[in-house]
Design a protein around this motif. Structure first.
Motif, PDB file in Angstrom:
ATOM      1  N   TRP A  98       0.850  -1.187   0.000  1.00 21.48           N
ATOM      2  CA  TRP A  98       0.000   0.000   0.000  1.00 21.48           C
ATOM      3  C   TRP A  98       0.896   1.251   0.000  1.00 21.48           C
ATOM      4  CZ3 TRP A  98      -5.201   0.558  -0.492  1.00 21.48           C
ATOM      5  CH2 TRP A  98      -5.984  -0.589  -0.372  1.00 21.48           C
ATOM      6  N   THR A  99       0.529   2.227  -0.811  1.00 23.38           N
ATOM      7  CA  THR A  99       1.291   3.465  -0.950  1.00 23.38           C
ATOM      8  C   THR A  99       0.344   4.646  -0.866  1.00 23.38           C
ATOM      9  OG1 THR A  99       2.845   2.341  -2.429  1.00 23.38           O
ATOM     10  CG2 THR A  99       2.898   4.743  -2.418  1.00 23.38           C
ATOM     11  N   HIS A 100       0.782   5.696  -0.171  1.00 25.51           N
ATOM     12  CA  HIS A 100      -0.016   6.915  -0.127  1.00 25.51           C
ATOM     13  C   HIS A 100       0.441   7.854  -1.239  1.00 25.51           C
ATOM     14  CE1 HIS A 100      -1.667  10.778   1.340  1.00 25.51           C
ATOM     15  NE2 HIS A 100      -2.629  10.000   1.813  1.00 25.51           N
ATOM     16  N   VAL A 101      -0.497   8.257  -2.084  1.00 24.42           N
ATOM     17  CA  VAL A 101      -0.220   9.156  -3.211  1.00 24.42           C
ATOM     18  C   VAL A 101      -0.993  10.444  -2.993  1.00 24.42           C
ATOM     19  CG1 VAL A 101      -0.400   9.486  -5.703  1.00 24.42           C
ATOM     20  CG2 VAL A 101       0.112   7.209  -4.784  1.00 24.42           C
ATOM     21  N   VAL A 116       8.122  14.382  -0.472  1.00 22.81           N
ATOM     22  CA  VAL A 116       8.121  14.986  -1.801  1.00 22.81           C
ATOM     23  C   VAL A 116       8.901  14.093  -2.758  1.00 22.81           C
ATOM     24  CG1 VAL A 116       8.827  16.960  -3.198  1.00 22.81           C
ATOM     25  CG2 VAL A 116       7.925  17.321  -0.883  1.00 22.81           C
ATOM     26  N   LYS A 117       8.213  13.635  -3.797  1.00 27.15           N
ATOM     27  CA  LYS A 117       8.855  12.785  -4.798  1.00 27.15           C
ATOM     28  C   LYS A 117       9.290  13.589  -6.014  1.00 27.15           C
ATOM     29  CE  LYS A 117       9.998   8.582  -6.083  1.00 27.15           C
ATOM     30  NZ  LYS A 117      10.935   7.748  -5.305  1.00 27.15           N
ATOM     31  N   ALA A 118       8.498  14.601  -6.367  1.00 29.59           N
ATOM     32  CA  ALA A 118       8.828  15.479  -7.499  1.00 29.59           C
ATOM     33  C   ALA A 118       7.951  16.714  -7.397  1.00 29.59           C
ATOM     34  CB  ALA A 118       8.598  14.768  -8.824  1.00 29.59           C
ATOM     35  N   GLN A 119       8.431  17.810  -7.974  1.00 32.45           N
ATOM     36  CA  GLN A 119       7.641  19.034  -7.987  1.00 32.45           C
ATOM     37  C   GLN A 119       8.005  19.877  -9.190  1.00 32.45           C
ATOM     38  OE1 GLN A 119       8.411  21.304  -4.434  1.00 32.45           O
ATOM     39  NE2 GLN A 119      10.613  21.003  -4.553  1.00 32.45           N
ATOM     40  N   TYR A 151       3.595  13.812  -3.844  1.00 32.41           N
ATOM     41  CA  TYR A 151       4.064  13.197  -2.602  1.00 32.41           C
ATOM     42  C   TYR A 151       3.810  11.693  -2.666  1.00 32.41           C
ATOM     43  CZ  TYR A 151       3.883  17.916  -0.522  1.00 32.41           C
ATOM     44  OH  TYR A 151       4.062  19.252  -0.233  1.00 32.41           O
ATOM     45  N   ILE A 152       4.794  10.918  -2.279  1.00 33.96           N
ATOM     46  CA  ILE A 152       4.650   9.480  -2.122  1.00 33.96           C
ATOM     47  C   ILE A 152       4.986   9.127  -0.679  1.00 33.96           C
ATOM     48  CG2 ILE A 152       5.457   7.201  -2.842  1.00 33.96           C
ATOM     49  CD1 ILE A 152       3.833   8.633  -4.982  1.00 33.96           C
ATOM     50  N   ASP A 153       4.004   8.539   0.013  1.00 35.57           N
ATOM     51  CA  ASP A 153       4.155   8.180   1.421  1.00 35.57           C
ATOM     52  C   ASP A 153       4.583   9.376   2.273  1.00 35.57           C
ATOM     53  OD1 ASP A 153       3.359   5.539   1.111  1.00 35.57           O
ATOM     54  OD2 ASP A 153       5.379   4.866   0.606  1.00 35.57           O
TER      55      ASP A 153
END
Length: 302
Positions: free
Chosen positions: A226-229, A246-249, A241-243
């Motif tokens: 399970w992953t929070h997006v 910040v994953k990318a912006q 945002y992943i979990d």
């Protein structure tokens, strides 16, 4: 109708109509007439106080939430009753109200064996195809999409805001590229979507007839857990945002959801007919009418 005694006498008009502003809707309540053969109500709305049009018919209860009301406008409402022989009452006295506005959670689908919105705004969703409820990640149940013939559709006004945050838990089952966890738009020239796997990894994109504005990664969404997006769109661009991290912006994202006013708001389906449907589990789907901060996103995950 065969179960109604013929009559030509209309019921009395509903009374005590009130309008209560919520952050992204207006709730109406009224008192039913004394006649016991009233079967439904029709809700009327006016933007100028003179010309009214029906926004809901066949309402069985004595309350209704107008989640199509726009920020910054004052509306006048009236209600009339309909009996078993389709006699219409006079209209109730009119009441005026405006959306309260402010930053708020405007739709929250916990996905506990139903697609109901638990906020006051009544943004309930509809499922196409047979529902498959599985053990939940944040509650008792979660929704499983089979990647073939089922998807969720949200009300057409749910994303009509200058800023937006869309967040959920998901366990992606993998498969072909260009699946959509969610895709809100008006077709193939106006949309905003998140895909767990494209030709360059995960992608959030928003388009208003011109070029796409994107937030991209080189990695795809996890297939094993399970992953929070979460995606936020605001004055400082868009952030993925992943979990909770910040994953990318992209600070150059300038298109606002309100520029598009998306009508076809899908979870699990693309605006493009050739794209595959989403295959995976979804839980705790949320929409906010503002860009949550990094701390607020972290709180959601925690």
């Amino acid at each position: 109708p065969t179960n109604a005694k013929p009559e030509l006498v209309a019921p009395d008009a509903p009374t005590a109509l009130t309008a209560t502003p919520n952050e992204a809707s207006i709730r109406l309540d009224w008192t039913a007439p004394t006649a016991n053969d009233v079967v439904s109500y029709t809700i009327l709305r006016s933007e100028d106080g003179t010309e009214y049009y029906a926004i809901a018919k066949d309402v069985s209860g004595t309350s209704f939430t107008d989640n199509e009301a726009a920020d910054g406008k004052e509306y006048t409402y009236q209600v009339y009753a309909v009996d078993k022989c389709y006699n219409y009452s006079d209209r109730s006295e009119g009441v005026k109200a405006s959306v309260a506005g402010g930053q708020a959670l405007v739709a929250h689908l916990p996905l506990e064996n139903n697609l109901n919105d638990t906020t006051l705004n009544g943004n309930h969703a509809a499922l196409y195809g047979e529902p498959q409820w599985i053990e939940g990640y944040t509650g008792y149940t979660a929704l499983k999409l089979n990647g073939e013939d089922n998807f969720v559709q949200l009300p057409y006004t749910v994303a009509n805001h200058d800023e937006l945050t869309i967040a959920c838990w998901t366990k992606w089952a993998g498969g072909d590229r260009w699946q959509r966890l969610w895709d809100f738009g008006n077709g193939t020239n106006q949309y905003l979507f998140f895909s767990p796997s494209t030709d360059s990894g995960m992608r959030f994109a928003i388009k208003d007839n011109g070029d796409e504005q994107q937030v991209r990664t080189t990695s795809t969404l996890s297939r094993t857990r399970w992953t929070h997006v979460a995606v936020t769109i605001g004055a400082n661009g868009a952030v993925l945002y992943i979990d909770g991290e910040v994953k990318a912006q992209n600070e150059s994202v300038t298109i606002k959801p309100s520029d598009i006013n998306p009508i076809f708001n899908y979870v699990g389906r693309s605006q493009f007919a050739a794209d595959p449907a989403y295959k995976g589990n979804i839980d705790d789907f949320r929409i906010y009418n503002y860009a949550l901060s990094a701390e607020e996103i972290k709180d959601l995950v925690d």
